[in-house]
Design a protein around this motif. Sequence first.
Motif, PDB file in Angstrom:
ATOM      1  N   GLU A 338       0.923  -1.384  -0.048  1.00  0.00           N
ATOM      2  CA  GLU A 338       0.108   0.071   0.007  1.00  0.00           C
ATOM      3  C   GLU A 338       1.127   1.229  -0.060  1.00  0.00           C
ATOM      4  OE1 GLU A 338      -3.975   0.840   2.451  1.00  0.00           O
ATOM      5  OE2 GLU A 338      -2.469   1.487   3.559  1.00  0.00           O
ATOM      6  N   VAL A 339       0.509   2.119  -0.811  1.00  0.00           N
ATOM      7  CA  VAL A 339       1.285   3.419  -0.990  1.00  0.00           C
ATOM      8  C   VAL A 339       0.488   4.528  -0.562  1.00  0.00           C
ATOM      9  CG1 VAL A 339       2.905   4.584  -2.423  1.00  0.00           C
ATOM     10  CG2 VAL A 339       2.750   2.325  -2.707  1.00  0.00           C
ATOM     11  N   PRO A 340       0.523   5.205   0.615  1.00  0.00           N
ATOM     12  CA  PRO A 340      -0.246   6.387   0.939  1.00  0.00           C
ATOM     13  C   PRO A 340       0.655   7.669   0.288  1.00  0.00           C
ATOM     14  CG  PRO A 340       0.190   4.952   3.027  1.00  0.00           C
ATOM     15  CD  PRO A 340       0.771   4.622   1.885  1.00  0.00           C
ATOM     16  N   ILE A 341      -0.277   8.338  -0.547  1.00  0.00           N
ATOM     17  CA  ILE A 341       0.502   9.557  -1.239  1.00  0.00           C
ATOM     18  C   ILE A 341      -0.421  10.868  -0.660  1.00  0.00           C
ATOM     19  CG2 ILE A 341       0.848  10.849  -3.124  1.00  0.00           C
ATOM     20  CD1 ILE A 341       0.697   8.065  -4.560  1.00  0.00           C
ATOM     21  N   LYS A 342       0.373  11.668   0.242  1.00  0.00           N
ATOM     22  CA  LYS A 342      -0.343  12.952   0.789  1.00  0.00           C
ATOM     23  C   LYS A 342      -0.476  13.840  -0.333  1.00  0.00           C
ATOM     24  CE  LYS A 342      -0.250  15.856   4.914  1.00  0.00           C
ATOM     25  NZ  LYS A 342       0.177  16.177   6.274  1.00  0.00           N
ATOM     26  N   ILE A 343      -1.651  14.414  -0.681  1.00  0.00           N
ATOM     27  CA  ILE A 343      -1.701  15.376  -1.664  1.00  0.00           C
ATOM     28  C   ILE A 343      -1.968  16.791  -1.366  1.00  0.00           C
ATOM     29  CG2 ILE A 343      -2.576  13.653  -3.324  1.00  0.00           C
ATOM     30  CD1 ILE A 343      -5.324  14.366  -2.895  1.00  0.00           C
ATOM     31  N   SER A 344      -2.347  16.973   0.074  1.00  0.00           N
ATOM     32  CA  SER A 344      -2.555  18.152   0.478  1.00  0.00           C
ATOM     33  C   SER A 344      -2.397  17.922   2.099  1.00  0.00           C
ATOM     34  CB  SER A 344      -3.808  18.719   0.142  1.00  0.00           C
ATOM     35  OG  SER A 344      -4.783  18.076   0.898  1.00  0.00           O
ATOM     36  N   ASP A 345      -2.596  18.996   2.785  1.00  0.00           N
ATOM     37  CA  ASP A 345      -2.608  18.856   4.306  1.00  0.00           C
ATOM     38  C   ASP A 345      -3.709  17.991   4.966  1.00  0.00           C
ATOM     39  OD1 ASP A 345      -0.406  20.503   4.317  1.00  0.00           O
ATOM     40  OD2 ASP A 345      -1.422  22.521   4.991  1.00  0.00           O
ATOM     41  N   LYS A 346      -4.840  17.806   4.230  1.00  0.00           N
ATOM     42  CA  LYS A 346      -6.085  17.271   4.715  1.00  0.00           C
ATOM     43  C   LYS A 346      -6.337  16.080   3.857  1.00  0.00           C
ATOM     44  CE  LYS A 346      -8.125  21.003   6.841  1.00  0.00           C
ATOM     45  NZ  LYS A 346      -9.325  22.093   6.679  1.00  0.00           N
ATOM     46  N   PHE A 347      -5.905  15.798   2.851  1.00  0.00           N
ATOM     47  CA  PHE A 347      -6.268  14.677   1.948  1.00  0.00           C
ATOM     48  C   PHE A 347      -5.007  13.615   1.428  1.00  0.00           C
ATOM     49  CE2 PHE A 347      -9.591  17.637   1.111  1.00  0.00           C
ATOM     50  CZ  PHE A 347     -10.520  16.801   0.951  1.00  0.00           C
ATOM     51  N   THR A 348      -5.278  12.449   1.682  1.00  0.00           N
ATOM     52  CA  THR A 348      -4.405  11.281   1.360  1.00  0.00           C
ATOM     53  C   THR A 348      -4.992  10.085   0.626  1.00  0.00           C
ATOM     54  OG1 THR A 348      -3.175  11.656   3.395  1.00  0.00           O
ATOM     55  CG2 THR A 348      -2.623   9.670   2.257  1.00  0.00           C
ATOM     56  N   ILE A 349      -4.341   9.828  -0.500  1.00  0.00           N
ATOM     57  CA  ILE A 349      -4.767   8.563  -1.407  1.00  0.00           C
ATOM     58  C   ILE A 349      -3.919   7.541  -1.179  1.00  0.00           C
ATOM     59  CG2 ILE A 349      -5.956  10.289  -2.978  1.00  0.00           C
ATOM     60  CD1 ILE A 349      -3.596   9.525  -5.141  1.00  0.00           C
ATOM     61  N   TYR A 350      -4.525   6.519  -1.178  1.00  0.00           N
ATOM     62  CA  TYR A 350      -3.612   5.109  -0.776  1.00  0.00           C
ATOM     63  C   TYR A 350      -3.975   4.038  -1.881  1.00  0.00           C
ATOM     64  CZ  TYR A 350      -7.160   5.137   2.970  1.00  0.00           C
ATOM     65  OH  TYR A 350      -8.330   5.348   3.467  1.00  0.00           O
ATOM     66  N   PRO A 351      -3.489   3.915  -2.860  1.00  0.00           N
ATOM     67  CA  PRO A 351      -3.541   2.678  -3.829  1.00  0.00           C
ATOM     68  C   PRO A 351      -3.143   1.646  -3.199  1.00  0.00           C
ATOM     69  CG  PRO A 351      -1.725   4.169  -4.845  1.00  0.00           C
ATOM     70  CD  PRO A 351      -2.524   4.991  -3.607  1.00  0.00           C
ATOM     71  N   SER A 352      -3.506   0.306  -3.524  1.00  0.00           N
ATOM     72  CA  SER A 352      -3.210  -0.704  -2.779  1.00  0.00           C
ATOM     73  C   SER A 352      -3.179  -2.023  -3.631  1.00  0.00           C
ATOM     74  CB  SER A 352      -3.834  -1.158  -1.542  1.00  0.00           C
ATOM     75  OG  SER A 352      -4.990  -1.457  -1.783  1.00  0.00           O
TER      76      SER A 352
END
Length: 441
Positions: A338-352
């Motif tokens: 799983e690779v969490p990617i922080k795209i802003s101070d409040k939002f994170t996406i995580y493909p797995s």
Amino acid sequence: MKIFKTIGFTVTLLLFVTCYAQQEQDSIKTYKKRVLETTEVDFLTSYYGQSGDNAAVSGGIGTEELTDVTGTFVVSIPLSDDDVLTIDAGVSAYTSASSSNVDPFDGGQPADPFVASSGASSSDTWVNLSGSYSHSSDDRNTIVSGKLSVSSEYDYFSLGFGGGLTKLFNEKNTEVSVNANVYLDKWNSIYPSELRPFASGANGLANGFFSNKTITGDTNYSPIFDKFSDETRNSYSVGFGFSQILSKNLQGSLALDFVQQQGLLSTPFQRVYFADVADSFIENFQLADAIEQLPDSRFKVAVGGRLNWYVNETVVVRSFYRYYYDDWGISSHTASVEVPIKISDKFTIYPSYRYYQQTAADYFYGYEEALSTDTYYTSDYDLSEYSANQFGMGVSYTDIFTKAHIWKLGLKSIDLKFYKYDRDTTFSSSIITAGFKFVMD
């Protein structure tokens, strides 16, 4: 057995540590940060759907369609600086084309393994309630926990209890843990409808169940059937964990788990069809030759590890591997990333991505592959040889200041996830989950 000796040792150790932690609390009267600052409330929900053509209820053939909707509340309450009580209550409601065919003749349409019956067995509700308590020592290097749970559905009741001990060393860079759990389960056995008239050696064909039905194929239908005399299932588990911070960017952990199950491990309503027995039908549904028969004990071992790499403030890589083995002949490998990617101070996406592969149980047979002379047999494809791939995508929203409110609850985070799962058979499933975390003002 060694596993019971281990559980006994663990319980004794938990009692000792609990007494020690209380003495430590009484003797040290210094300021300390609370383990949990305020009450937290989590609401979790999911929608699950699956399909396939290898239903165990109808002997390895037929529809596996199922949908399930769940809702769960988890409330964590700080009882003191050191103690936290967590209450977990959940409800799951499902409709199942597969389980509806426990009695395929109670609907308004011709019985067929690939068509859901509209009778009472087509849906059910599962409810669960559990409570856990944890106590942390003043230096926060020792955590003792206990848990009690109860769950129920139309043909099953389960009572569980357990405890755990966690120790932190090396300025909290090293963590070791041990936990033990016991589950005491009770079946209310439901059998395939056409077998019930043959219980206790009765002449089933003389029973009223068959009076208004026409048997085709082999009209001298004579299944192998006896009710299970023991409807209990007990499970005992012991788990060990080790976690280590390897560097400022790298953390690893290892886990070792042992599980011993005893009692009724067969599912009473799962049919089996034999290769050496002539086929009998009512409408389009093949009548069972027998029900699943499995050993009354099973020993499982699983060992796994995690490695989390903090690449930078934007990207983290979380990897996992586990090897599993049991004395039914199944061995499996699980690997995921799983690779969490922080795209802003409040939002994170995580493909797995997750890969799974297993060998077949010694007692697995496909449709009409078992023989009537075999001692154990099942056509449950969960015990077959297969491999599977799962792809997932998630997004999370976090607001540490909890600006949004519902009553006195501040919204701290929202998590949404979607997973698509496919086996190399006809089975596939998908699930959507949502989680909302609130903190009490």
